[in-house]
Design an enzyme around this catalytic site. Sequence first.
Site, mmCIF file in Angstrom:
data_model
loop_
_atom_site.group_PDB
_atom_site.id
_atom_site.type_symbol
_atom_site.label_atom_id
_atom_site.label_comp_id
_atom_site.label_asym_id
_atom_site.label_seq_id
_atom_site.Cartn_x
_atom_site.Cartn_y
_atom_site.Cartn_z
ATOM 1 N N HIS A 127 0.811 -1.219 0.000
ATOM 2 C CA HIS A 127 0.000 0.000 0.000
ATOM 3 C C HIS A 127 0.846 1.272 0.000
ATOM 4 O O HIS A 127 1.884 1.351 0.640
ATOM 5 C CB HIS A 127 -0.931 0.005 1.220
ATOM 6 C CG HIS A 127 -0.210 -0.103 2.532
ATOM 7 N ND1 HIS A 127 0.235 0.994 3.233
ATOM 8 C CD2 HIS A 127 0.155 -1.176 3.262
ATOM 9 C CE1 HIS A 127 0.827 0.603 4.357
ATOM 10 N NE2 HIS A 127 0.804 -0.712 4.389
ATOM 11 N N ASP A 128 0.380 2.252 -0.772
ATOM 12 C CA ASP A 128 0.941 3.600 -0.794
ATOM 13 C C ASP A 128 2.351 3.678 -1.364
ATOM 14 O O ASP A 128 3.034 4.690 -1.191
ATOM 15 C CB ASP A 128 0.919 4.226 0.609
ATOM 16 C CG ASP A 128 -0.471 4.214 1.222
ATOM 17 O OD1 ASP A 128 -1.380 4.830 0.637
ATOM 18 O OD2 ASP A 128 -0.665 3.569 2.272
ATOM 19 N N GLY A 145 4.985 -1.066 2.817
ATOM 20 C CA GLY A 145 4.162 0.096 2.562
ATOM 21 C C GLY A 145 4.955 1.387 2.487
ATOM 22 O O GLY A 145 6.010 1.542 3.099
#
Length: 271
Positions: A127-128, A145
Amino acid sequence: MSTVAATARIHPMAVIEDGAVIGENVSVGPFCTIGAHVVLKDDVQVISHAVVTGRTEIGRGSKIFPMAVIGGTSQSLHEAGEDSTLTVGEGCTMREGVTINTGTVGGGGKTVVGNNCLLLANSHVAHDCILGDGIIMSNNVMLAGHVRVDDRAILGGGCAVHQFGRIGRHAFIGGLSAVSYDVIPYGMLNGNPGVLAGLNVVGMSRSGIERATIHIVRRAFKQIFEGEGNIRSNAAAIRDDYADCKEVMEILDFIAADSDRALSSPHRGKA
């Protein structure tokens, strides 16, 4: 209702959920699932047994191989089902078993993969993460992440990158390396823990950087990492001397930028 272009080729055993947008000349093979909020741009190929889900956009001409899961919910412990996105650029290849997660609200809400990236089998983008263009991730590479990887970096098989880490443009990460700290542009890191082993001279040469410029960057590298002061003070001290060399200035700007991680070095693995 889904929007499917007339020239798209959808296998009868694929599942296209209501709301998906399928562009011209897209090919979706058997046993694939395309989610309700997915956009497949023109000429995308999803071969078979792959899942594209979430609020995900796949750029023109990209190719997704079997068993990949693209756009799955983040694995963050703080995930609460908020809307977030994944954008994959044009001409990317996601080989077998690749997983790419959408973003989290706390991390900016988006995961981004640039153009012409090659993600080999079982590599993972959490994520991200923000990836630039022309990146190669070899088999089993793991990005935690919030990692940022800049253009044309190469990550060797099985390496792992700590959350919030930065990998600079044209950097090279050796196979099975543990990337706990930021890696400068043009840097070459190997080992566990990862140690900055010098410059990615081969990559620099292949990208068209002249030999004379490479020698200048090497000289600056020694001044930064072998000088009497700490890395950041050494970098600041030589800035005026290298104002005409954009490659050195790129390294100096990377070192000076704010970061959640320390800097990898040739000595202790960080600085």
